[in-house]
Design a protein around this motif. Structure first.
Motif, PDB file in Angstrom:
ATOM      1  N   ARG A  18       0.804  -1.224   0.000  1.00 28.05           N
ATOM      2  CA  ARG A  18       0.000   0.000   0.000  1.00 28.05           C
ATOM      3  C   ARG A  18       0.842   1.282   0.000  1.00 28.05           C
ATOM      4  NH1 ARG A  18      -5.377  -0.537  -0.576  1.00 28.05           N
ATOM      5  NH2 ARG A  18      -5.437  -2.000   1.171  1.00 28.05           N
ATOM      6  N   PRO A  19       1.996   1.324   0.673  1.00 31.46           N
ATOM      7  CA  PRO A  19       2.741   2.595   0.726  1.00 31.46           C
ATOM      8  C   PRO A  19       3.352   3.021  -0.604  1.00 31.46           C
ATOM      9  CG  PRO A  19       3.371   1.135   2.537  1.00 31.46           C
ATOM     10  CD  PRO A  19       2.576   0.315   1.572  1.00 31.46           C
ATOM     11  N   PHE A  20       3.397   2.126  -1.584  1.00 33.89           N
ATOM     12  CA  PHE A  20       4.179   2.400  -2.781  1.00 33.89           C
ATOM     13  C   PHE A  20       3.305   2.761  -3.980  1.00 33.89           C
ATOM     14  CE2 PHE A  20       6.279  -1.189  -0.434  1.00 33.89           C
ATOM     15  CZ  PHE A  20       7.126  -0.375   0.295  1.00 33.89           C
ATOM     16  N   ASP A  21       3.925   3.428  -4.954  1.00 34.88           N
ATOM     17  CA  ASP A  21       3.220   3.899  -6.143  1.00 34.88           C
ATOM     18  C   ASP A  21       3.148   2.778  -7.176  1.00 34.88           C
ATOM     19  OD1 ASP A  21       1.963   5.526  -7.954  1.00 34.88           O
ATOM     20  OD2 ASP A  21       3.805   6.500  -8.636  1.00 34.88           O
ATOM     21  N   LEU A  22       2.378   1.760  -6.860  1.00 36.11           N
ATOM     22  CA  LEU A  22       2.179   0.641  -7.772  1.00 36.11           C
ATOM     23  C   LEU A  22       0.807   0.035  -7.541  1.00 36.11           C
ATOM     24  CD1 LEU A  22       2.617  -1.791  -5.618  1.00 36.11           C
ATOM     25  CD2 LEU A  22       4.996  -1.659  -6.291  1.00 36.11           C
ATOM     26  N   ASN A  23       0.460  -0.958  -8.357  1.00 41.96           N
ATOM     27  CA  ASN A  23      -0.850  -1.575  -8.298  1.00 41.96           C
ATOM     28  C   ASN A  23      -0.692  -3.069  -8.080  1.00 41.96           C
ATOM     29  OD1 ASN A  23      -3.587  -2.067  -8.502  1.00 41.96           O
ATOM     30  ND2 ASN A  23      -3.644  -1.974 -10.723  1.00 41.96           N
ATOM     31  N   VAL A  24      -1.523  -3.634  -7.220  1.00 39.55           N
ATOM     32  CA  VAL A  24      -1.595  -5.077  -7.031  1.00 39.55           C
ATOM     33  C   VAL A  24      -2.915  -5.525  -7.637  1.00 39.55           C
ATOM     34  CG1 VAL A  24      -1.598  -6.984  -5.377  1.00 39.55           C
ATOM     35  CG2 VAL A  24      -0.238  -4.932  -4.917  1.00 39.55           C
ATOM     36  N   GLY A 157      12.245   1.917 -10.249  1.00 43.00           N
ATOM     37  CA  GLY A 157      11.503   2.790 -11.152  1.00 43.00           C
ATOM     38  C   GLY A 157      10.235   3.376 -10.573  1.00 43.00           C
ATOM     39  N   PHE A 158      10.001   3.197  -9.295  1.00 41.58           N
ATOM     40  CA  PHE A 158       8.849   3.814  -8.639  1.00 41.58           C
ATOM     41  C   PHE A 158       9.236   4.158  -7.209  1.00 41.58           C
ATOM     42  CE2 PHE A 158       8.422  -0.715  -7.819  1.00 41.58           C
ATOM     43  CZ  PHE A 158       8.159  -0.752  -6.445  1.00 41.58           C
ATOM     44  N   GLY A 159       8.435   5.013  -6.581  1.00 44.92           N
ATOM     45  CA  GLY A 159       8.704   5.415  -5.204  1.00 44.92           C
ATOM     46  C   GLY A 159       7.471   5.235  -4.346  1.00 44.92           C
ATOM     47  N   TYR A 160       7.336   6.111  -3.354  1.00 39.69           N
ATOM     48  CA  TYR A 160       6.156   6.083  -2.495  1.00 39.69           C
ATOM     49  C   TYR A 160       4.947   6.635  -3.256  1.00 39.69           C
ATOM     50  CZ  TYR A 160       9.272   5.269   1.489  1.00 39.69           C
ATOM     51  OH  TYR A 160      10.195   4.734   2.352  1.00 39.69           O
ATOM     52  N   ARG A 161       3.760   6.236  -2.855  1.00 38.08           N
ATOM     53  CA  ARG A 161       2.546   6.795  -3.429  1.00 38.08           C
ATOM     54  C   ARG A 161       2.423   8.261  -3.019  1.00 38.08           C
ATOM     55  NH1 ARG A 161      -2.086   3.322  -1.787  1.00 38.08           N
ATOM     56  NH2 ARG A 161      -3.403   4.978  -2.614  1.00 38.08           N
ATOM     57  N   VAL A 191      -3.969   6.986   3.894  1.00 41.78           N
ATOM     58  CA  VAL A 191      -2.855   6.032   3.932  1.00 41.78           C
ATOM     59  C   VAL A 191      -1.644   6.720   4.553  1.00 41.78           C
ATOM     60  CG1 VAL A 191      -1.258   4.630   2.569  1.00 41.78           C
ATOM     61  CG2 VAL A 191      -3.663   4.790   1.894  1.00 41.78           C
ATOM     62  N   ILE A 192      -1.069   6.092   5.571  1.00 42.06           N
ATOM     63  CA  ILE A 192       0.251   6.506   6.062  1.00 42.06           C
ATOM     64  C   ILE A 192       1.255   5.784   5.192  1.00 42.06           C
ATOM     65  CG2 ILE A 192       1.845   6.502   8.009  1.00 42.06           C
ATOM     66  CD1 ILE A 192      -0.535   8.356   8.364  1.00 42.06           C
ATOM     67  N   SER A 193       1.954   6.533   4.332  1.00 41.51           N
ATOM     68  CA  SER A 193       2.755   5.916   3.279  1.00 41.51           C
ATOM     69  C   SER A 193       4.248   5.913   3.533  1.00 41.51           C
ATOM     70  CB  SER A 193       2.479   6.619   1.942  1.00 41.51           C
ATOM     71  OG  SER A 193       2.728   8.004   2.053  1.00 41.51           O
ATOM     72  N   SER A 194       4.707   6.652   4.536  1.00 40.31           N
ATOM     73  CA  SER A 194       6.136   6.652   4.845  1.00 40.31           C
ATOM     74  C   SER A 194       6.319   6.915   6.337  1.00 40.31           C
ATOM     75  CB  SER A 194       6.881   7.717   4.035  1.00 40.31           C
ATOM     76  OG  SER A 194       6.530   9.018   4.476  1.00 40.31           O
ATOM     77  N   ASN A 272      10.208  -2.965  16.688  1.00 44.11           N
ATOM     78  CA  ASN A 272      11.262  -2.241  17.406  1.00 44.11           C
ATOM     79  C   ASN A 272      11.218  -0.739  17.176  1.00 44.11           C
ATOM     80  OD1 ASN A 272      12.501  -5.146  16.655  1.00 44.11           O
ATOM     81  ND2 ASN A 272      13.343  -4.453  18.597  1.00 44.11           N
ATOM     82  N   SER A 273      10.469  -0.284  16.168  1.00 43.38           N
ATOM     83  CA  SER A 273      10.313   1.148  15.909  1.00 43.38           C
ATOM     84  C   SER A 273       9.091   1.333  15.019  1.00 43.38           C
ATOM     85  CB  SER A 273      11.566   1.722  15.221  1.00 43.38           C
ATOM     86  OG  SER A 273      11.588   1.345  13.850  1.00 43.38           O
ATOM     87  N   ASP A 274       8.852   2.577  14.632  1.00 44.13           N
ATOM     88  CA  ASP A 274       7.741   2.877  13.724  1.00 44.13           C
ATOM     89  C   ASP A 274       8.169   2.778  12.271  1.00 44.13           C
ATOM     90  OD1 ASP A 274       9.416   5.052  13.530  1.00 44.13           O
ATOM     91  OD2 ASP A 274       7.839   6.554  13.734  1.00 44.13           O
ATOM     92  N   PHE A 275       9.309   2.130  11.986  1.00 44.13           N
ATOM     93  CA  PHE A 275       9.899   2.090  10.644  1.00 44.13           C
ATOM     94  C   PHE A 275       8.887   1.733   9.564  1.00 44.13           C
ATOM     95  CE2 PHE A 275      11.819  -0.620   7.321  1.00 44.13           C
ATOM     96  CZ  PHE A 275      12.599   0.331   6.689  1.00 44.13           C
ATOM     97  N   ALA A 276       8.122   0.695   9.749  1.00 46.05           N
ATOM     98  CA  ALA A 276       7.192   0.231   8.711  1.00 46.05           C
ATOM     99  C   ALA A 276       5.762   0.157   9.222  1.00 46.05           C
ATOM    100  CB  ALA A 276       7.638  -1.119   8.161  1.00 46.05           C
ATOM    101  N   SER A 277       5.417   1.025  10.182  1.00 45.27           N
ATOM    102  CA  SER A 277       4.034   1.123  10.633  1.00 45.27           C
ATOM    103  C   SER A 277       3.277   1.950   9.611  1.00 45.27           C
ATOM    104  CB  SER A 277       3.969   1.757  12.028  1.00 45.27           C
ATOM    105  OG  SER A 277       2.649   1.776  12.505  1.00 45.27           O
ATOM    106  N   LEU A 278       2.910   1.304   8.517  1.00 50.18           N
ATOM    107  CA  LEU A 278       2.357   1.972   7.336  1.00 50.18           C
ATOM    108  C   LEU A 278       1.095   1.257   6.888  1.00 50.18           C
ATOM    109  CD1 LEU A 278       5.720   2.174   5.332  1.00 50.18           C
ATOM    110  CD2 LEU A 278       4.825   3.877   6.931  1.00 50.18           C
ATOM    111  N   GLY A 279       0.228   1.983   6.170  1.00 47.69           N
ATOM    112  CA  GLY A 279      -0.949   1.349   5.616  1.00 47.69           C
ATOM    113  C   GLY A 279      -2.172   2.237   5.663  1.00 47.69           C
ATOM    114  N   GLU A 280      -3.310   1.643   5.349  1.00 47.88           N
ATOM    115  CA  GLU A 280      -4.562   2.365   5.240  1.00 47.88           C
ATOM    116  C   GLU A 280      -5.267   2.454   6.592  1.00 47.88           C
ATOM    117  OE1 GLU A 280      -8.056   2.693   1.877  1.00 47.88           O
ATOM    118  OE2 GLU A 280      -7.214   0.720   2.300  1.00 47.88           O
ATOM    119  N   TYR A 281      -6.047   3.533   6.782  1.00 47.16           N
ATOM    120  CA  TYR A 281      -6.836   3.710   8.005  1.00 47.16           C
ATOM    121  C   TYR A 281      -8.190   4.304   7.651  1.00 47.16           C
ATOM    122  CZ  TYR A 281      -5.372   8.535   7.432  1.00 47.16           C
ATOM    123  OH  TYR A 281      -5.146   9.789   6.911  1.00 47.16           O
TER     124      TYR A 281
END
Length: 486
Positions: A18-24, A157-161, A191-194, A272-281
Motif C-alpha cells: 500500500r505505501p508504494f506507487d504501484l498496483n496489485v 523505477g517507482f517510489g512512495y505513493r 494512507v500513512i505511506s512513509s 522495534n520502531s515505527d519504521f514500517a508502521s504503514l498502511g490504510e486507516y
C-alpha cells in the motif's frame, strides 16, 4: 485456492504494498498495460517439483528484467492457504524488488527470522504473527540491516505513493461530517505511506464530547495508530496510543476548530520502531455540530447623546436585525435592565411614551428562531424637563434618510466579498464616502473621490456586524445600512 481465498491473498499483499506507487491486481489486462520492466507476475501453484519444500522462489532484482536479455521473469508461490500464500507472495515479490532474507546471526544462525511477540519481518517468515512488516533489521541479532523501504523505492523505477493528506494544520484536510455530526469511515480515510508521513484533518465543533474510532486495514493491518487532537494554536488537547493497532479517542471540547493528527507508531505488538508502521486507516465517530449563527442587531434611532423633552412626543426607538442562518423571532427594547416593549416583525420599532426626566441607556435584544440572543451596542440618551432646549444630533436626520432610486450598493449583505460597489445616479466632480458604526456613530473610514459615477470600496477589514454608509456629492447626502455576515 477458492475464489474467496484468492481475494484474501490479494488483500494481504495489497496492504503490504500500500505505501508504494504501484498496483496489485488479479487482472491480466491491467498487468499487460504496464511496461515490461515495471511489472512482476506472481504465479500461485501447487506444482513445486523443481524446488520441493520451499514456499516460493524468485530471482533477486527481477522486477526490472523485462527490458534485459533475461526477458520477463515471474516469481513463484507454492504455499497453500491464505496466510501461507499471501505472506510468501509479498516475500517473493520483495526478492524481485532487490531484497534479501531477514534472519539472525550468532548464536542463532537463522536464514529466516520468524519474529517475536506479535511481530515478524516480511523477508523472514511471518506465518505465525499478526503484524508482518518491512524491516531494516532493528531486532536483536539481526543478520541483515538492509533498509527494505529505501531499496524498494529507489531501485525499481517507482517510489512512495503520493501523499493524500497534508502533514500540518495549514495543509489539513477538512473532515467530512454528515448531518447530525456523524463521521463516516467510507469517506474519511487515508494512507500513512512513509515513516515521516503524518495525516492532519481539521474539524469544527459546536462543543461537547467528540468521539473518534480509527481503524487500520480490517483484514491484514501493518499500521499501528496513534491519535492526537490539537487546537488552532497547535497545543495538545488529547492523545490516544493504546496497546492495540486501532485507536479511539473520546474527549469533551469547547466550541471551535481543532485538528486530528494520525500517525503510525511502533506500538505494543513487538515492532522495534515505527519504521514500517504503514498502511490504510478509516475514521469513524461523531462530532457535535449544532451550530447556530447569532443574529445581528443595531439601533437606528435614537442616536448617541440625543435629547428629548419629557411629556411631549413619544421617543421612537427603531432597530435593524438580521439572521444569516434562520429568522429573527423578535426584537426587544430595553432601558437599562427594564424591558420597554418588543416587536415581532420588521421594521422593528417601539414608541416609548411618558419617559421621565433622566439619563437612559437604550439597547435592542434580537432573538433568532433557535433561541440565540444578540444585544445591540448601547445608546445613551437624555430626557429633559419642558422648556430646556434639546440638543439633537444632526446625524439622526441623516440616519433616517434612505437612498433614492438610482443609487445602488451591492452586494448587501456582504458575505464573501472584499469590496462593495456603489453606483451613483450621475457623474459627480467630488464624492465623499464615510463608513461608521451604527451603534456609536464612530467613523471607521473616510475617503474622497474625484470625477466619479461609480465607486469600489474595500471592506475586508470590517468584522461581522451592521454599519452605516454616508455618501456626500455636491450638496447631496445619502445614507445606507451595510450588513457584514462573512
Amino acid at each position: 485456492m477458492t475464489e474467496a481465498e484468492m481475494e484474501e491473498v490479494w488483500k494481504l499483499m495489497s496492504e503490504d504494498f500500500r505505501p508504494f506507487d504501484l498496483n496489485v491486481t488479479t487482472s491480466e489486462a491491467v498487468f499487460n498495460n504496464a511496461p515490461a520492466d515495471r511489472r512482476m507476475r506472481v504465479i500461485f501453484t501447487p506444482t513445486n517439483y523443481f524446488a520441493p519444500g520451499y514456499g516460493g522462489y524468485a530471482y533477486i532484482g527481477s522486477f526490472t528484467f523485462g527490458s534485459t536479455s533475461y526477458g520477463e521473469t515471474p516469481c513463484w508461490v507454492w504455499n497453500a492457504g491464505v496466510i501461507g500464500a499471501g505472506e510468501a507472495g509479498s516475500h517473493e515479490v520483495g526478492h524481485t524488488l532487490g531484497l534479501v532474507h531477514d534472519g539472525r546471526g550468532a548464536p542463532y544462525s537463522e536464514e529466516y527470522y520468524s519474529g517475536h511477540d506479535s511481530w515478524a519481518p516480511i523477508m523472514g517468515t511471518g506465518y505465525y504473527r499478526s503484524v508482518v512488516q518491512w524491516s531494516k533489521g532493528e531486532y536483536a541479532y539481526a543478520n541483515n540491516t538492509e533498509d527494505d523501504l529505501q531499496t524498494i523505492t529507489t531501485r525499481n523505477g517507482f517510489g512512495y505513493r503520493a501523499d493524500d493528506h497534508g502533514n500540518t494544520a495549514a495543509s489539513a484536510t477538512s473532515m467530512v461530517i454528515e448531518d447530525g455530526g456523524e463521521v463516516l469511515a467510507s469517506v474519511n480515510k487515508g494512507v500513512i505511506s512513509s515513516r515521516t508521513d503524518v495525516d492532519m484533518f481539521s474539524f469544527t465543533t459546536s462543543g461537547g464530547e467528540i468521539a473518534f474510532d480509527v481503524n487500520p486495514d480490517p483484514s491484514y493491518p501493518n499500521l499501528d495508530l496513534m491519535l492526537t487532537v490539537r487546537d488552532i494554536f497547535g497545543e495538545l488537547v488529547a492523545t490516544a496510543d493504546p496497546s492495540t493497532l486501532a485507536a479511539s479517542l473520546h474527549v469533551v471540547l469547547e466550541a471551535g476548530t481543532y485538528y486530528l493528527e494520525i500517525d503510525g507508531v511502533a506500538g505494543s505488538m513487538g515492532a522495534n520502531s515505527d519504521f514500517a508502521s504503514l498502511g490504510e486507516y478509516f475514521i469513524a465517530g461523531n462530532i457535535p455540530v449544532n451550530f447556530n449563527q447569532s443574529p445581528l442587531v443595531s439601533l437606528v434611532t435614537p442616536v448617541e447623546g440625543q435629547e428629548f423633552t419629557a411629556n411631549q412626543k413619544p421617543i421612537r426607538i427603531t432597530a435593524t436585525a438580521f439572521d444569516s442562518d434562520g429568522t429573527v423571532s423578535k426584537v426587544e427594547f430595553y432601558s437599562g435592565d427594564v424591558k420597554l416593549g418588543e416587536d415581532l416583525k420588521a421594521p422593528y420599532s417601539y414608541h416609548w411614551k411618558r419617559a421621565a426626566v433622566g439619563n437612559y441607556v437604550i439597547t435592542a435584544h434580537a432573538t433568532d428562531n433557535m433561541g440565540a440572543v444578540t444585544v445591540s451596542e448601547p445608546v445613551s440618551i437624555k430626557v429633559v424637563a419642558p422648556g430646556i432646549k434639546k440638543n439633537q444630533i444632526a446625524s439622526s436626520k441623516i440616519l433616517a434618510t434612505e437612498m433614492p432610486a438610482g443609487v445602488e450598493v451591492y452586494p448587501n449583505p456582504i458575505t464573501t466579498d472584499n469590496y462593495v460597489k456603489i453606483a451613483l445616479p450621475a457623474h459627480f466632480r467630488v464624492v465623499s464616502l464615510i463608513i461608521y458604526e451604527l451603534g456609536t456613530g464612530k467613523r471607521l473610514s473616510e475617503r474622497n473621490y474625484k470625477d466619479a459615477s461609480s465607486l469600489q470600496v474595500e471592506v475586508s477589514a470590517l468584522p461581522r456586524g451592521l454599519y452605516g454608509l454616508t455618501i456626500k456629492a455636491e450638496g447631496q447626502v445619502w445614507t445606507k445600512k451595510l450588513a457584514v455576515i462573512k
